[in-house]
Design a protein around this motif. Structure first.
Motif: not given
Length: 505
Positions: A325-328, A337-340, A381-382, A386-387
């Motif tokens: 759900g993200g990048f480093t 957003p998970s759509r990405l 983290v937002n 992830v909600l």
């Protein structure tokens, strides 16, 4: 006058009056007798030059030690301090009286004045208006500033004009870097309204630390391109020679003392947001610049023109969003957003934010995070990102590696800890996800946090059903708004000429 010595000053006073008065009158004006005046006439030399050298009145406490032991040590190591020599002599000679320290320090100082090594001289320079601006970074940890109760680890970027003393300060959150330097420098120049002929920095070693050779060469080229855009010549002082950048290194202390005074007058070192702290710094700097307004205006008149637009002050890189759900980026994990998930994104890295693009379209702006001490990984983290997934899988919250960064305020973290102590894991996760969903759906994050704190202080476990009743429900749909349309014929009257009230004769 018996008992009063004839000093050089009184002799000079006598000789001044003697130019127009006779000896007796000149002596009376100088405050001594006529006989003394005639002695001065016979021998007009200075009294201080006739004194015999004072002889020693008591035994030398360093006899047999200074010339025999201390001088060889000083000749071998001229940088030795007197206190180190004193401790060494006390160790070698236990019977030496401790009160000899001042005598030893005086002797060492005299020896160094006669035989010590040559020391470096600081040559004060004559400054020309519009010639040079200087940039430097200074640590601001001693100010003790905090944001919403959390200590703010930051540096201050300090720009200063050499001639007029115009200064600009910016809070830098990510340490010394090209991005911080380029952003701070351009902010200063555009606030000033002109460009000096030369821009001077230190060796910039901190900005290039831990970078590969290709990255260092790229940043060097970008810095040179920035100087070309503003038609400035770049210069650097030698590494370890801070005094060569003294026109900005010296004022660091004055600047931080002014900020410290302003914080004391404010009565608090805590700020709600980083923007509020930056505005506070701007007020402090504006008051300091106001004191040099005349010199600044005089120098501004000879500065070079600004370019048509600002140069790029960011670093750009490509990242891929993983199934987490993200990048480093730079040892910091960011949620999106998970759509990405699976998309390749272009990220522009500023000192305080990240601007994320998909192709050429800007998607969002994220606050920039930083790695912790010792290279420990950071996270931004937002919970809104992830909600949706947590609603379907609330138990994933229990052992999520980024769980501590999920809570938007301290009250939510308190709620999670209290729920874990009073309920089982499944119910804890369900209630926590419901609280976060309530804050998101009803846009009541701050009010809900205050409600949670009040309940915890009263010994009550957070229950999403209770605060949900106190907030307005989310509208189910778009309200039907009725609009009365005018008749179409009314539009014909809009272009008709207005009737005349009377004619011209």
């Amino acid at each position: 006058m018996p008992g009063r010595h004839i000093t050089d000053h009184r002799k000079e006073l006598y000789m001044t009056h003697r130019k127009k008065d006779r000896p007796a009158l000149a002596a009376a004006r100088a405050g001594f007798s006529t006989a003394t005046a005639y002695r001065i006439e016979a021998d007009p030399g200075r009294s201080s030059e006739k004194r015999k050298p004072r002889e020693r009145r008591r035994p030398d406490p360093l006899a047999g030690i200074f010339e025999e032991e201390i001088v060889p040590l000083l000749e071998a190591s001229p940088g030795l301090r007197a206190v180190a020599l004193y401790e060494e002599m006390m160790r070698r000679h236990p019977d030496l009286h401790p009160g000899v320290r001042r005598t030893l320090e005086r002797r060492v100082r005299g020896w160094k004045a006669k035989y010590g090594p040559e020391r470096e001289i600081i040559f004060r320079q004559k400054h020309e208006p519009g010639r040079r601006g200087l940039s430097d970074f200074t640590d601001a940890g001693a100010l003790g500033v905090s944001i919403a109760g959390e200590p703010l680890v930051h540096k201050l970027y300090h720009f200063r004009l050499e001639y007029s003393g115009f200064c600009h300060v910016a809070a830098v959150l990510g340490g010394e870097s090209y991005v911080a330097l380029a952003g701070g420098l351009q902010d200063a120049l555009w606030a000033l309204g002109g460009v000096p002929k030369e821009h001077r920095t230190d060796s910039l070693s901190a900005a290039f630390r831990n970078l590969k050779r290709e990255a260092r060469e790229d940043l060097t080229a970008r810095y040179e391109a920035l100087l070309d855009d503003y038609d400035m010549k770049g210069s650097r002082n030698n590494r370890g020679r801070a005094h060569e950048n003294g026109s900005v290194e010296g004022p660091h202390g004055h600047l931080k003392r002014a900020i410290e005074d302003a914080l004391l007058l404010r009565g608090s070192r805590d700020f709600e947001t980083t923007g509020e702290y930056r505005a506070f710094l701007g007020q402090v700097v504006s008051r300091r610049n106001a004191r040099n307004r005349e010199r600044i205006d005089a120098e501004r008149a000879v500065l070079g023109p600004l370019p048509g637009r600002r140069s790029d002050e960011f670093e750009e890189t490509l990242v891929r969003v993983t199934t987490t759900g993200g990048f480093t980026l730079r040892r910091v994990f960011y949620t999106v957003p998970s759509r990405l998930v699976g998309h390749r994104l272009r990220v522009r890295l500023y000192d305080d934010r990240l601007v994320v693009y998909a192709g050429t379209e800007q998607l969002m702006t994220l606050p920039r995070g930083h790695a912790g001490p010792g290279g420990r990984r950071g996270r931004v983290v937002n919970h809104r990102h992830v909600l949706p997934s947590l609603r379907r899988k609330p138990m994933a919250l229990l052992n999520w590696v980024h769980r501590d960064g999920l809570f938007p305020r301290g009250a939510y973290r308190r709620a999670f800890d209290a729920l874990r102590e009073g309920l089982n894991d499944r119910e804890t996760c369900r209630r926590m996800v419901d609280l976060l969903a309530l804050a998101h759906d009803h846009c009541c994050e701050a009010r809900l946090a205050a409600e949670i704190d009040r309940g915890l202080d009263a010994g009550e476990l957070p229950d999403p059903e209770l605060p949900r009743k106190r907030f307005p429900p989310k509208p189910d749909g778009i309200p039907d708004v009725g609009m009365a349309l005018p008749p179409v014929a009314d539009y014909d009257d809009l272009g008709a000429p207005a009737p005349h009230a009377g004619g011209l004769s």
